[in-house]
Design an enzyme around this catalytic site. Sequence first.
Site, PDB file in Angstrom:
ATOM      1  N   HIS A 109      73.019 112.354  96.503  1.00  0.00           N
ATOM      2  CA  HIS A 109      71.881 112.834  97.306  1.00  0.00           C
ATOM      3  C   HIS A 109      72.293 113.174  98.745  1.00  0.00           C
ATOM      4  O   HIS A 109      71.447 113.230  99.628  1.00  0.00           O
ATOM      5  CB  HIS A 109      70.759 111.789  97.317  1.00  0.00           C
ATOM      6  CG  HIS A 109      70.041 111.682  96.007  1.00  0.00           C
ATOM      7  ND1 HIS A 109      69.189 110.638  95.702  1.00  0.00           N
ATOM      8  CD2 HIS A 109      70.041 112.482  94.911  1.00  0.00           C
ATOM      9  CE1 HIS A 109      68.713 110.807  94.476  1.00  0.00           C
ATOM     10  NE2 HIS A 109      69.219 111.912  93.977  1.00  0.00           N
ATOM     11  N   CYS A 136      76.485 125.130 114.509  1.00  0.00           N
ATOM     12  CA  CYS A 136      77.343 124.730 113.375  1.00  0.00           C
ATOM     13  C   CYS A 136      78.797 124.737 113.855  1.00  0.00           C
ATOM     14  O   CYS A 136      79.234 125.702 114.495  1.00  0.00           O
ATOM     15  CB  CYS A 136      77.139 125.721 112.232  1.00  0.00           C
ATOM     16  SG  CYS A 136      78.386 125.588 110.943  1.00  0.00           S
ATOM     17  N   GLU A 203      64.081  93.509  90.179  1.00  0.00           N
ATOM     18  CA  GLU A 203      63.028  93.475  89.148  1.00  0.00           C
ATOM     19  C   GLU A 203      63.387  94.537  88.112  1.00  0.00           C
ATOM     20  O   GLU A 203      64.263  95.348  88.347  1.00  0.00           O
ATOM     21  CB  GLU A 203      61.679  93.800  89.781  1.00  0.00           C
ATOM     22  CG  GLU A 203      61.690  95.171  90.419  1.00  0.00           C
ATOM     23  CD  GLU A 203      60.600  95.394  91.450  1.00  0.00           C
ATOM     24  OE1 GLU A 203      59.740  94.515  91.623  1.00  0.00           O
ATOM     25  OE2 GLU A 203      60.624  96.456  92.078  1.00  0.00           O
ATOM     26  N   ALA A 219      70.993  91.848  94.895  1.00  0.00           N
ATOM     27  CA  ALA A 219      72.307  92.481  94.688  1.00  0.00           C
ATOM     28  C   ALA A 219      73.427  91.678  95.334  1.00  0.00           C
ATOM     29  O   ALA A 219      74.537  91.612  94.793  1.00  0.00           O
ATOM     30  CB  ALA A 219      72.280  93.907  95.256  1.00  0.00           C
TER      31      ALA A 219
HETATM   32  P1  OAD Z   1      63.605 102.734  95.309  1.00  0.00           P
HETATM   33  O1  OAD Z   1      62.981 102.305  96.581  1.00  0.00           O
HETATM   34  O2  OAD Z   1      62.812 103.613  94.412  1.00  0.00           O
HETATM   35  O3  OAD Z   1      64.003 101.443  94.429  1.00  0.00           O
HETATM   36  C1  OAD Z   1      64.754 100.396  94.975  1.00  0.00           C
HETATM   37  C2  OAD Z   1      64.985  99.377  93.876  1.00  0.00           C
HETATM   38  O4  OAD Z   1      65.796  98.358  94.413  1.00  0.00           O
HETATM   39  C3  OAD Z   1      63.706  98.713  93.348  1.00  0.00           C
HETATM   40  O5  OAD Z   1      63.743  98.672  91.925  1.00  0.00           O
HETATM   41  C4  OAD Z   1      63.789  97.311  93.924  1.00  0.00           C
HETATM   42  O6  OAD Z   1      63.221  96.312  93.060  1.00  0.00           O
HETATM   43  C5  OAD Z   1      65.272  97.090  94.027  1.00  0.00           C
HETATM   44  N1  OAD Z   1      65.676  96.143  95.066  1.00  0.00           N
HETATM   45  C6  OAD Z   1      65.079  95.882  96.255  1.00  0.00           C
HETATM   46  N2  OAD Z   1      65.761  94.949  96.933  1.00  0.00           N
HETATM   47  C7  OAD Z   1      66.818  94.596  96.172  1.00  0.00           C
HETATM   48  C8  OAD Z   1      67.889  93.662  96.311  1.00  0.00           C
HETATM   49  N3  OAD Z   1      68.019  92.905  97.389  1.00  0.00           N
HETATM   50  N4  OAD Z   1      68.778  93.562  95.302  1.00  0.00           N
HETATM   51  C9  OAD Z   1      68.665  94.331  94.183  1.00  0.00           C
HETATM   52  N5  OAD Z   1      67.680  95.211  93.996  1.00  0.00           N
HETATM   53  C10 OAD Z   1      66.754  95.351  94.970  1.00  0.00           C
HETATM   54  O7  OAD Z   1      65.021 103.390  95.669  1.00  0.00           O
HETATM   55  P2  OAD Z   1      65.958 104.317  94.765  1.00  0.00           P
HETATM   56  O8  OAD Z   1      65.847 103.952  93.334  1.00  0.00           O
HETATM   57  O9  OAD Z   1      67.290 104.320  95.392  1.00  0.00           O
HETATM   58  O10 OAD Z   1      65.902 110.305  96.893  1.00  0.00           O
HETATM   59  O11 OAD Z   1      65.292 105.724  94.993  1.00  0.00           O
HETATM   60  C11 OAD Z   1      65.851 106.842  94.358  1.00  0.00           C
HETATM   61  C12 OAD Z   1      65.662 108.063  95.208  1.00  0.00           C
HETATM   62  O12 OAD Z   1      64.269 108.197  95.552  1.00  0.00           O
HETATM   63  C13 OAD Z   1      66.341 108.016  96.559  1.00  0.00           C
HETATM   64  O13 OAD Z   1      67.700 108.376  96.519  1.00  0.00           O
HETATM   65  C14 OAD Z   1      65.556 109.004  97.358  1.00  0.00           C
HETATM   66  C15 OAD Z   1      64.167 108.582  96.934  1.00  0.00           C
HETATM   67  O14 OAD Z   1      63.170 109.533  97.019  1.00  0.00           O
HETATM   68  C16 OAD Z   1      65.767 111.365  97.696  1.00  0.00           C
HETATM   69  O15 OAD Z   1      65.339 111.267  98.833  1.00  0.00           O
HETATM   70  C17 OAD Z   1      66.191 112.652  97.066  1.00  0.00           C
END
Ligand code: OAD
Length: 233
Positions: A109, A136, A203, A219
């Site tokens: 990303h 740039c 979760e 994590a």
């Molecule tokens: P999310 O915010 O959707 O999900 C984060 C995940 O991490 C959740 O399932 C939480 O339960 C988990 N989590 C939180 N704290 C944690 C910890 N300490 N240890 C382990 N797990 C934990 O974030 P992403 O899945 O990364 O894209 O989101 C995916 C994409 O959505 C991002 O890259 C971004 C966003 O929109 C773009 O902007 C294109």
Amino acid sequence: MAEFKRIVILTGAGISAESGIDTFRSAGGLWEQHRVEDVATPEGFARNPNLVLNFYDMRRAALGNVAPNPAHEALARLEREFSGELLLVTQNVDDLHERGGSARVLHMHGELKSALCTSCETRSPWLTTMIERPPCPVCRAPTLRPDVVWFGEMPYQMGRIYHALETCELFVSIGTSGAVYPAAGFVQEARANGAQCLELNLERSEGSRFFHESRLGPASVLVPEWVEDVLGC
Ligand code: OAD
């Protein structure tokens, strides 16, 4: 674990949460504070470039206040000590994998510390702000934007990622909600090609049922434990 020779790891915002970077979808997370349409789409950028440049300038500056945690450091150790093939793919735009010691990270990303020129399409390392429309470094046009993949745009290096997913023996998803495609579909791709699939998350993710195993917890604890498993310590 030691028998796996080809591993693909996908990380998301959850791996950086304990370093102090907000995730997207948690209560109070980034997508509660900001509208996706405003700050993470090409249309939002066209409508209000100042708002978007400022949003990413602030996030880039905030990287100076955070540090990698034991989960990032454990993955760096895995890269150094694992004798098989490893591909670390992150959806994160922060630089905590690199600062934790990983030398080879695929940022699907994009990256906060990179600028994309909309004129010459060059990606350049970028550490400061963009709000004042700097030129740039390559073509001198004042047309830089954050080198971050927005909704509706194609993530980077998908061919390389799918190739690795086709041939890996173990797919591990860490700290991602499984809400955003194409990354959310990687588990099904890997599983269809015979890989064992493991998730390490606070979760259950949206695609939890596609994994052979889910280990639930922070994590910073789960990732070092899993790395010890793989390295056979
Ligand atoms: P999310 O915010 O959707 O999900 C984060 C995940 O991490 C959740 O399932 C939480 O339960 C988990 N989590 C939180 N704290 C944690 C910890 N300490 N240890 C382990 N797990 C934990 O974030 P992403 O899945 O990364 O894209 O989101 C995916 C994409 O959505 C991002 O890259 C971004 C966003 O929109 C773009 O902007 C294109």
